[in-house]
Design a protein around this motif. Structure first.
Motif, PDB file in Angstrom:
ATOM      1  N   PRO A   1       0.119  -0.857  -9.412  1.00  0.00           N
ATOM      2  CA  PRO A   1      -0.319   0.311 -10.167  1.00  0.00           C
ATOM      3  C   PRO A   1      -0.591   1.503  -9.242  1.00  0.00           C
ATOM      4  N   ALA A   2      -0.561   2.686  -9.827  1.00  0.00           N
ATOM      5  CA  ALA A   2      -0.849   3.889  -9.037  1.00  0.00           C
ATOM      6  C   ALA A   2      -2.292   3.880  -8.543  1.00  0.00           C
ATOM      7  N   ARG A   3      -3.159   3.202  -9.301  1.00  0.00           N
ATOM      8  CA  ARG A   3      -4.565   3.057  -8.897  1.00  0.00           C
ATOM      9  C   ARG A   3      -4.949   1.590  -9.055  1.00  0.00           C
ATOM     10  N   GLY A   4      -5.771   1.077  -8.128  1.00  0.00           N
ATOM     11  CA  GLY A   4      -6.234  -0.304  -8.253  1.00  0.00           C
ATOM     12  C   GLY A   4      -5.299  -1.270  -7.557  1.00  0.00           C
TER      13      GLY A   4
ATOM     14  N   GLY B   1      -6.038  -2.592 -17.461  1.00  0.00           N
ATOM     15  CA  GLY B   1      -7.374  -2.756 -16.877  1.00  0.00           C
ATOM     16  C   GLY B   1      -7.491  -2.013 -15.551  1.00  0.00           C
ATOM     17  N   ARG B   2      -6.474  -2.147 -14.730  1.00  0.00           N
ATOM     18  CA  ARG B   2      -6.535  -1.470 -13.426  1.00  0.00           C
ATOM     19  C   ARG B   2      -6.452   0.051 -13.567  1.00  0.00           C
ATOM     20  N   LEU B   3      -5.643   0.492 -14.509  1.00  0.00           N
ATOM     21  CA  LEU B   3      -5.473   1.941 -14.674  1.00  0.00           C
ATOM     22  C   LEU B   3      -6.579   2.535 -15.544  1.00  0.00           C
ATOM     23  N   GLY B   4      -7.317   1.655 -16.237  1.00  0.00           N
ATOM     24  CA  GLY B   4      -8.390   2.131 -17.106  1.00  0.00           C
ATOM     25  C   GLY B   4      -7.868   2.803 -18.368  1.00  0.00           C
ATOM     26  N   ILE B   5      -6.703   2.364 -18.849  1.00  0.00           N
ATOM     27  CA  ILE B   5      -6.126   2.951 -20.061  1.00  0.00           C
ATOM     28  C   ILE B   5      -5.561   1.846 -20.962  1.00  0.00           C
ATOM     29  N   GLU B   6      -5.254   2.225 -22.200  1.00  0.00           N
ATOM     30  CA  GLU B   6      -4.624   1.310 -23.147  1.00  0.00           C
ATOM     31  C   GLU B   6      -3.119   1.237 -22.865  1.00  0.00           C
ATOM     32  N   ALA B   7      -2.505   0.147 -23.301  1.00  0.00           N
ATOM     33  CA  ALA B   7      -1.062  -0.022 -23.081  1.00  0.00           C
ATOM     34  C   ALA B   7      -0.264   1.168 -23.616  1.00  0.00           C
ATOM     35  N   ARG B   8      -0.659   1.644 -24.814  1.00  0.00           N
ATOM     36  CA  ARG B   8       0.130   2.735 -25.416  1.00  0.00           C
ATOM     37  C   ARG B   8      -0.047   4.057 -24.671  1.00  0.00           C
ATOM     38  N   GLN B   9      -1.052   4.116 -23.769  1.00  0.00           N
ATOM     39  CA  GLN B   9      -1.248   5.352 -22.988  1.00  0.00           C
ATOM     40  C   GLN B   9      -0.428   5.367 -21.696  1.00  0.00           C
ATOM     41  N   VAL B  10       0.204   4.238 -21.374  1.00  0.00           N
ATOM     42  CA  VAL B  10       1.039   4.201 -20.163  1.00  0.00           C
ATOM     43  C   VAL B  10       2.259   5.088 -20.400  1.00  0.00           C
ATOM     44  N   ARG B  11       2.483   6.032 -19.515  1.00  0.00           N
ATOM     45  CA  ARG B  11       3.508   7.056 -19.732  1.00  0.00           C
ATOM     46  C   ARG B  11       4.800   6.825 -18.942  1.00  0.00           C
ATOM     47  N   ARG B  12       4.661   6.393 -17.683  1.00  0.00           N
ATOM     48  CA  ARG B  12       5.863   6.264 -16.841  1.00  0.00           C
ATOM     49  C   ARG B  12       5.740   5.038 -15.965  1.00  0.00           C
ATOM     50  N   VAL B  13       6.692   4.145 -16.068  1.00  0.00           N
ATOM     51  CA  VAL B  13       6.728   2.990 -15.173  1.00  0.00           C
ATOM     52  C   VAL B  13       8.138   2.879 -14.569  1.00  0.00           C
ATOM     53  N   ALA B  14       8.172   2.306 -13.399  1.00  0.00           N
ATOM     54  CA  ALA B  14       9.467   2.059 -12.755  1.00  0.00           C
ATOM     55  C   ALA B  14       9.628   0.552 -12.596  1.00  0.00           C
ATOM     56  N   ILE B  15      10.836   0.076 -12.827  1.00  0.00           N
ATOM     57  CA  ILE B  15      11.124  -1.351 -12.726  1.00  0.00           C
ATOM     58  C   ILE B  15      12.244  -1.570 -11.718  1.00  0.00           C
ATOM     59  N   ASN B  16      12.235  -2.751 -11.098  1.00  0.00           N
ATOM     60  CA  ASN B  16      13.276  -2.992 -10.089  1.00  0.00           C
ATOM     61  C   ASN B  16      14.654  -3.017 -10.735  1.00  0.00           C
ATOM     62  N   ASP B  17      15.627  -2.493  -9.983  1.00  0.00           N
ATOM     63  CA  ASP B  17      16.972  -2.264 -10.521  1.00  0.00           C
ATOM     64  C   ASP B  17      17.630  -3.534 -11.041  1.00  0.00           C
TER      65      ASP B  17
ATOM     66  N   ALA C   1       0.842  -1.213   0.000  1.00  0.00           N
ATOM     67  CA  ALA C   1       0.000   0.000   0.000  1.00  0.00           C
ATOM     68  C   ALA C   1       0.868   1.249   0.000  1.00  0.00           C
ATOM     69  N   THR C   2       1.941   1.230   0.786  1.00  0.00           N
ATOM     70  CA  THR C   2       2.843   2.387   0.818  1.00  0.00           C
ATOM     71  C   THR C   2       3.513   2.565  -0.536  1.00  0.00           C
ATOM     72  N   ALA C   3       3.938   1.452  -1.127  1.00  0.00           N
ATOM     73  CA  ALA C   3       4.570   1.527  -2.450  1.00  0.00           C
ATOM     74  C   ALA C   3       3.598   2.114  -3.470  1.00  0.00           C
ATOM     75  N   ALA C   4       2.330   1.727  -3.392  1.00  0.00           N
ATOM     76  CA  ALA C   4       1.323   2.251  -4.329  1.00  0.00           C
ATOM     77  C   ALA C   4       1.129   3.754  -4.125  1.00  0.00           C
ATOM     78  N   ARG C   5       1.109   4.147  -2.871  1.00  0.00           N
ATOM     79  CA  ARG C   5       0.931   5.566  -2.550  1.00  0.00           C
ATOM     80  C   ARG C   5       2.119   6.378  -3.079  1.00  0.00           C
ATOM     81  N   LEU C   6       3.327   5.880  -2.867  1.00  0.00           N
ATOM     82  CA  LEU C   6       4.522   6.587  -3.348  1.00  0.00           C
ATOM     83  C   LEU C   6       4.581   6.594  -4.873  1.00  0.00           C
TER      84      LEU C   6
END
Ligand code: ZN
Ligand code: ZN
Ligand code: ZN
Length: 392
Positions: free
Chosen positions: A61-64, A110-126, A19-24
């Motif tokens: 996800p940031a939402r969901g 689905g969780r963000l309610g957008i299409e894949a091509r609309q995803v703008r910023r993601v972070a991945i583990n190092d 939950a904290t990770a989602a909030r951040l």
């Protein structure tokens, strides 16, 4: 074997961490963080997943709701991790012939309610494998990729009480091994033999896994990451023992430098070594004692380094003072010149100055220290004064 009960990190704690990770994630303006196999995944879910070419990934996800995607053959171990077993995290399985990345992206959209091509910023583990990153980048053509450590390091650096208790159990187990090996037979044995003994003892004393057992004798003590060799230990020389493993995922890492005397005063430590060791001992103690909230990481390094430099050994202390420790043996924060980050309660790290004369000998002392609310909590208990051992 330790009789102390092992603390268990409760499932609800993992739910809080997610939950904290989602909030951040939301606060940082990211669409999601994607966490593959490794320490971040274990931190957030309790799942010590096996590194495979098949995709295992936690999407926050940031939402969901967050979701864990795993290959079907791993599903029973995934379901037994605390976050999932506690009912806090859904698992989606993929079959051998399915495109796991496409499934993951579909769930995320689905969780963000957008299409894949609309995803703008993601972070991945190092530590995510490049093979997964490249597939994710191809599947999210509109997205900028960043490191998830900007989120997870804040969480992981400040250990909670259960994590500190696990680090302490690991440290105490490693201390027992240092004592056993220091008081055992050393002379005439190869470094590799002693190293194997250390690995076995680490497990006997409660570690799940022995990760490293550096044994550097005589001139090899001057090489900080020396691999145990076929060199035979002799009377009248120092031995650096730098050992560690994991206990319920949490790492031990301790170093002691002993002098192998062989029971003969003539093969006791020479005055140069005694002086070197005394300076090292003082530097190690001063840096440990300086630990408190608000002190900069680089300040601890400077505390030890100024003592060593004033004594004339500055060039012989050529590595940083220490590294953070937790689910990884080396993690944030690093105690190094250039890191102004202030310590906070719960930060755990090694304090390990060393002085090395190549071709002759060297010494290092290493304790794990936790930043307490008003001062240091030193987890290791092995003596720091020079131990002249019999070794026969
Ligand atoms: Zn090291
Ligand atoms: Zn070490
Ligand atoms: Zn270390």
């Amino acid at each position: 074997m330790t009789a102390a009960a092992r603390p268990i990190i409760p499932p609800a704690r993992y739910a809080q961490r997610i939950a904290t990770a989602a909030r951040l994630t939301a606060a940082a303006g990211l669409d999601a963080i994607l966490i593959g196999v490794g320490a971040d995944l274990r931190y957030l879910t309790g799942y010590p997943a096996m590194p495979l070419e098949r995709l295992t990934m936690l999407a926050v996800p940031a939402r969901g709701a967050a979701v864990l995607i795993v290959p079907r053959l791993e599903v029973s171990s995934a379901r037994s991790c605390p976050a999932v077993a506690g009912g806090h995290l859904a698992v989606v399985t993929t079959d051998e012939t399915e495109d796991a990345v496409a499934i993951l992206i579909g769930l995320l959209g689905g969780r963000l309610g957008i299409e894949a091509r609309q995803v703008r910023r993601v972070a991945i583990n190092d530590r995510l494998w490049a093979s997964f990153l490249l597939r994710l980048q191809a599947a999210l053509p509109g997205a900028a990729f960043e490191l998830a450590s900007t989120i997870t390091r804040q969480l992981r650096m400040a250990k909670d009480d259960d994590e500190v208790a696990l680090l302490r159990l690991a440290a105490e187990a490693a201390d027992r091994v240092i004592a056993q090996v220091s008081h055992g037979s050393l002379i005439g044995r190869t470094e590799a033999e002693v190293s194997r003994e250390i690995r076995e003892r680490l497990v006997t004393e409660g570690h799940d896994l022995a990760e490293f057992a550096i044994v550097g004798s005589g001139p090899n003590s001057a090489s900080p990451h020396h691999e145990a060799s076929e060199r035979r230990i002799r009377a009248g020389e120092p031995v650096v023992l730098d050992i560690g493993g994991t206990l319920d995922g949490y790492t031990s890492d301790t170093t002691r430098t002993i002098w192998v005397g062989g029971g003969d005063p003539a093969t006791g430590p020479d005055p140069d070594f005694v002086r070197l060791y005394g300076v090292l001992r003082e530097a190690q103690a001063a840096a440990s004692a300086a630990v408190r909230p608000g002190v900069a990481c680089q300040e601890l390094d400077a505390t030890a380094r100024s003592i060593i430099t004033t004594a004339g050994y500055g060039p012989q202390f050529f590595h940083r003072l220490g590294h953070g420790i937790g689910l990884e043996a080396h993690e944030d924060p690093y105690l190094v010149e250039g890191n102004p980050e202030p310590l906070r309660p719960g930060y755990a790290f090694s304090v390990e100055p060393g002085i090395y004369f190549e071709g002759r000998y060297g010494a290092r002392l290493e304790d794990i220290v936790v930043c307490g609310p008003s001062g240091p909590l030193v987890l290791n208990r092995s003596p720091l004064d020079l131990q002249v051992v019999d070794g026969r």
